[in-house]
Each structure stands twice: as structure tokens, then as C-alpha cells.
Scaffold this motif. Sequence first.
Motif, PDB file in Angstrom:
ATOM      1  N   LEU A 153     -67.496  11.557  22.019  1.00  0.00           N
ATOM      2  CA  LEU A 153     -66.606  10.463  22.379  1.00  0.00           C
ATOM      3  C   LEU A 153     -67.213   9.605  23.486  1.00  0.00           C
ATOM      4  O   LEU A 153     -67.134   8.371  23.441  1.00  0.00           O
ATOM      5  CB  LEU A 153     -65.245  11.017  22.808  1.00  0.00           C
ATOM      6  CG  LEU A 153     -64.090  10.048  22.871  1.00  0.00           C
ATOM      7  CD1 LEU A 153     -63.890   9.336  21.541  1.00  0.00           C
ATOM      8  CD2 LEU A 153     -62.820  10.762  23.286  1.00  0.00           C
ATOM      9  N   LYS A 154     -67.858  10.251  24.442  1.00  0.00           N
ATOM     10  CA  LYS A 154     -68.526   9.516  25.518  1.00  0.00           C
ATOM     11  C   LYS A 154     -69.654   8.652  24.957  1.00  0.00           C
ATOM     12  O   LYS A 154     -69.815   7.489  25.345  1.00  0.00           O
ATOM     13  CB  LYS A 154     -69.066  10.490  26.564  1.00  0.00           C
ATOM     14  CG  LYS A 154     -69.664   9.827  27.777  1.00  0.00           C
ATOM     15  CD  LYS A 154     -70.092  10.850  28.810  1.00  0.00           C
ATOM     16  CE  LYS A 154     -70.693  10.144  30.005  1.00  0.00           C
ATOM     17  NZ  LYS A 154     -71.141  11.072  31.028  1.00  0.00           N
ATOM     18  N   ASP A 155     -70.420   9.209  24.027  1.00  0.00           N
ATOM     19  CA  ASP A 155     -71.486   8.439  23.377  1.00  0.00           C
ATOM     20  C   ASP A 155     -70.907   7.247  22.611  1.00  0.00           C
ATOM     21  O   ASP A 155     -71.468   6.148  22.642  1.00  0.00           O
ATOM     22  CB  ASP A 155     -72.281   9.322  22.412  1.00  0.00           C
ATOM     23  CG  ASP A 155     -73.127  10.372  23.113  1.00  0.00           C
ATOM     24  OD1 ASP A 155     -73.286  10.292  24.357  1.00  0.00           O
ATOM     25  OD2 ASP A 155     -73.625  11.276  22.421  1.00  0.00           O
ATOM     26  N   LEU A 156     -69.794   7.463  21.943  1.00  0.00           N
ATOM     27  CA  LEU A 156     -69.148   6.390  21.191  1.00  0.00           C
ATOM     28  C   LEU A 156     -68.647   5.290  22.125  1.00  0.00           C
ATOM     29  O   LEU A 156     -68.798   4.102  21.835  1.00  0.00           O
ATOM     30  CB  LEU A 156     -67.991   6.956  20.359  1.00  0.00           C
ATOM     31  CG  LEU A 156     -67.253   5.994  19.436  1.00  0.00           C
ATOM     32  CD1 LEU A 156     -68.213   5.297  18.479  1.00  0.00           C
ATOM     33  CD2 LEU A 156     -66.161   6.724  18.667  1.00  0.00           C
ATOM     34  N   GLU A 157     -68.106   5.682  23.255  1.00  0.00           N
ATOM     35  CA  GLU A 157     -67.665   4.692  24.244  1.00  0.00           C
ATOM     36  C   GLU A 157     -68.843   3.857  24.752  1.00  0.00           C
ATOM     37  O   GLU A 157     -68.714   2.657  24.950  1.00  0.00           O
ATOM     38  CB  GLU A 157     -66.965   5.387  25.414  1.00  0.00           C
ATOM     39  CG  GLU A 157     -65.607   5.944  25.054  1.00  0.00           C
ATOM     40  CD  GLU A 157     -64.997   6.826  26.137  1.00  0.00           C
ATOM     41  OE1 GLU A 157     -65.702   7.193  27.108  1.00  0.00           O
ATOM     42  OE2 GLU A 157     -63.805   7.144  26.012  1.00  0.00           O
ATOM     43  N   GLN A 158     -69.995   4.496  24.918  1.00  0.00           N
ATOM     44  CA  GLN A 158     -71.182   3.766  25.354  1.00  0.00           C
ATOM     45  C   GLN A 158     -71.637   2.774  24.291  1.00  0.00           C
ATOM     46  O   GLN A 158     -72.045   1.655  24.602  1.00  0.00           O
ATOM     47  CB  GLN A 158     -72.319   4.734  25.705  1.00  0.00           C
ATOM     48  CG  GLN A 158     -73.547   4.037  26.249  1.00  0.00           C
ATOM     49  CD  GLN A 158     -73.261   3.246  27.525  1.00  0.00           C
ATOM     50  OE1 GLN A 158     -72.692   3.768  28.481  1.00  0.00           O
ATOM     51  NE2 GLN A 158     -73.646   1.988  27.544  1.00  0.00           N
ATOM     52  N   VAL A 159     -71.546   3.166  23.033  1.00  0.00           N
ATOM     53  CA  VAL A 159     -71.912   2.266  21.940  1.00  0.00           C
ATOM     54  C   VAL A 159     -71.009   1.031  21.960  1.00  0.00           C
ATOM     55  O   VAL A 159     -71.482  -0.100  21.814  1.00  0.00           O
ATOM     56  CB  VAL A 159     -71.827   2.985  20.573  1.00  0.00           C
ATOM     57  CG1 VAL A 159     -71.893   1.995  19.415  1.00  0.00           C
ATOM     58  CG2 VAL A 159     -72.938   4.013  20.446  1.00  0.00           C
ATOM     59  N   VAL A 160     -69.721   1.246  22.176  1.00  0.00           N
ATOM     60  CA  VAL A 160     -68.785   0.120  22.235  1.00  0.00           C
ATOM     61  C   VAL A 160     -69.148  -0.810  23.391  1.00  0.00           C
ATOM     62  O   VAL A 160     -69.185  -2.038  23.225  1.00  0.00           O
ATOM     63  CB  VAL A 160     -67.330   0.620  22.364  1.00  0.00           C
ATOM     64  CG1 VAL A 160     -66.383  -0.533  22.645  1.00  0.00           C
ATOM     65  CG2 VAL A 160     -66.911   1.360  21.098  1.00  0.00           C
ATOM     66  N   ILE A 186     -77.368  -8.596  23.437  1.00  0.00           N
ATOM     67  CA  ILE A 186     -78.157  -7.779  22.519  1.00  0.00           C
ATOM     68  C   ILE A 186     -78.449  -8.580  21.256  1.00  0.00           C
ATOM     69  O   ILE A 186     -77.695  -9.477  20.877  1.00  0.00           O
ATOM     70  CB  ILE A 186     -77.472  -6.434  22.178  1.00  0.00           C
ATOM     71  CG1 ILE A 186     -76.174  -6.625  21.400  1.00  0.00           C
ATOM     72  CG2 ILE A 186     -77.240  -5.600  23.402  1.00  0.00           C
ATOM     73  CD1 ILE A 186     -75.600  -5.326  20.866  1.00  0.00           C
ATOM     74  N   THR A 187     -79.534  -8.232  20.609  1.00  0.00           N
ATOM     75  CA  THR A 187     -79.924  -8.935  19.391  1.00  0.00           C
ATOM     76  C   THR A 187     -79.082  -8.447  18.215  1.00  0.00           C
ATOM     77  O   THR A 187     -78.422  -7.401  18.291  1.00  0.00           O
ATOM     78  CB  THR A 187     -81.410  -8.690  19.070  1.00  0.00           C
ATOM     79  OG1 THR A 187     -81.589  -7.300  18.756  1.00  0.00           O
ATOM     80  CG2 THR A 187     -82.311  -9.094  20.223  1.00  0.00           C
ATOM     81  N   LEU A 188     -79.134  -9.186  17.136  1.00  0.00           N
ATOM     82  CA  LEU A 188     -78.406  -8.801  15.930  1.00  0.00           C
ATOM     83  C   LEU A 188     -78.897  -7.454  15.416  1.00  0.00           C
ATOM     84  O   LEU A 188     -78.090  -6.598  15.039  1.00  0.00           O
ATOM     85  CB  LEU A 188     -78.559  -9.877  14.856  1.00  0.00           C
ATOM     86  CG  LEU A 188     -77.888  -9.580  13.517  1.00  0.00           C
ATOM     87  CD1 LEU A 188     -76.381  -9.416  13.706  1.00  0.00           C
ATOM     88  CD2 LEU A 188     -78.191 -10.670  12.518  1.00  0.00           C
ATOM     89  N   ASP A 189     -80.203  -7.246  15.420  1.00  0.00           N
ATOM     90  CA  ASP A 189     -80.758  -5.968  14.965  1.00  0.00           C
ATOM     91  C   ASP A 189     -80.251  -4.803  15.816  1.00  0.00           C
ATOM     92  O   ASP A 189     -79.898  -3.748  15.289  1.00  0.00           O
ATOM     93  CB  ASP A 189     -82.287  -5.993  14.987  1.00  0.00           C
ATOM     94  CG  ASP A 189     -82.876  -6.864  13.888  1.00  0.00           C
ATOM     95  OD1 ASP A 189     -82.169  -7.135  12.896  1.00  0.00           O
ATOM     96  OD2 ASP A 189     -84.044  -7.266  14.021  1.00  0.00           O
ATOM     97  N   GLU A 190     -80.215  -5.007  17.128  1.00  0.00           N
ATOM     98  CA  GLU A 190     -79.700  -3.965  18.027  1.00  0.00           C
ATOM     99  C   GLU A 190     -78.222  -3.715  17.759  1.00  0.00           C
ATOM    100  O   GLU A 190     -77.768  -2.567  17.762  1.00  0.00           O
ATOM    101  CB  GLU A 190     -79.882  -4.380  19.488  1.00  0.00           C
ATOM    102  CG  GLU A 190     -81.322  -4.389  19.954  1.00  0.00           C
ATOM    103  CD  GLU A 190     -81.483  -4.983  21.347  1.00  0.00           C
ATOM    104  OE1 GLU A 190     -82.335  -4.458  22.093  1.00  0.00           O
ATOM    105  OE2 GLU A 190     -80.778  -5.948  21.690  1.00  0.00           O
ATOM    106  N   ALA A 191     -77.465  -4.783  17.530  1.00  0.00           N
ATOM    107  CA  ALA A 191     -76.036  -4.650  17.271  1.00  0.00           C
ATOM    108  C   ALA A 191     -75.787  -3.868  15.984  1.00  0.00           C
ATOM    109  O   ALA A 191     -74.910  -2.990  15.943  1.00  0.00           O
ATOM    110  CB  ALA A 191     -75.377  -6.025  17.197  1.00  0.00           C
TER     111      ALA A 191
END
Length: 61
Positions: free
Chosen positions: A10-17, A25-30
Motif C-alpha cells: 500500500l505504501k508503494d502504491l501511494e508512492q506511485v500515485v 514526468i514523461t509520458l513513458d514514465e507515467a
Amino acid sequence: MEKKTFEQLLKDLEQVVKDLENKEITLDEAVEKYQKGLELSKACYQMLEDAEKLIVKEIKA
């Protein structure tokens, strides 16, 4: 690879958000972050389903 806890996922998912909210960030990164987020959310959902099944099984026993 060590298995992560629900809280770690969940913490990792929050970081992704947070990363996706970054307008620089670039489109590829997104797209990459979005795919990682989907994987993390699926893993979290599976853990919740497994916990629910275990609880229901214990209640019925």
C-alpha cells in the motif's frame, strides 16, 4: 525476492500515485508507473480477498 506485507504494498502504491501526480514526468514514465500501480493494486486486492476467505472459513468452523 521477499514477499511484501499489505502495508508495504500500500505504501508503494501511494508512492506511485504521488509520482503520477508530478506534472514533470514523461509520458513513458507515467505509463510505467501506471502499470506498476495496477500490479500493486492487484496484489493488495488479492491479499484482501485471501484474508476475507480465511475469516469466513474460521467463522463457519
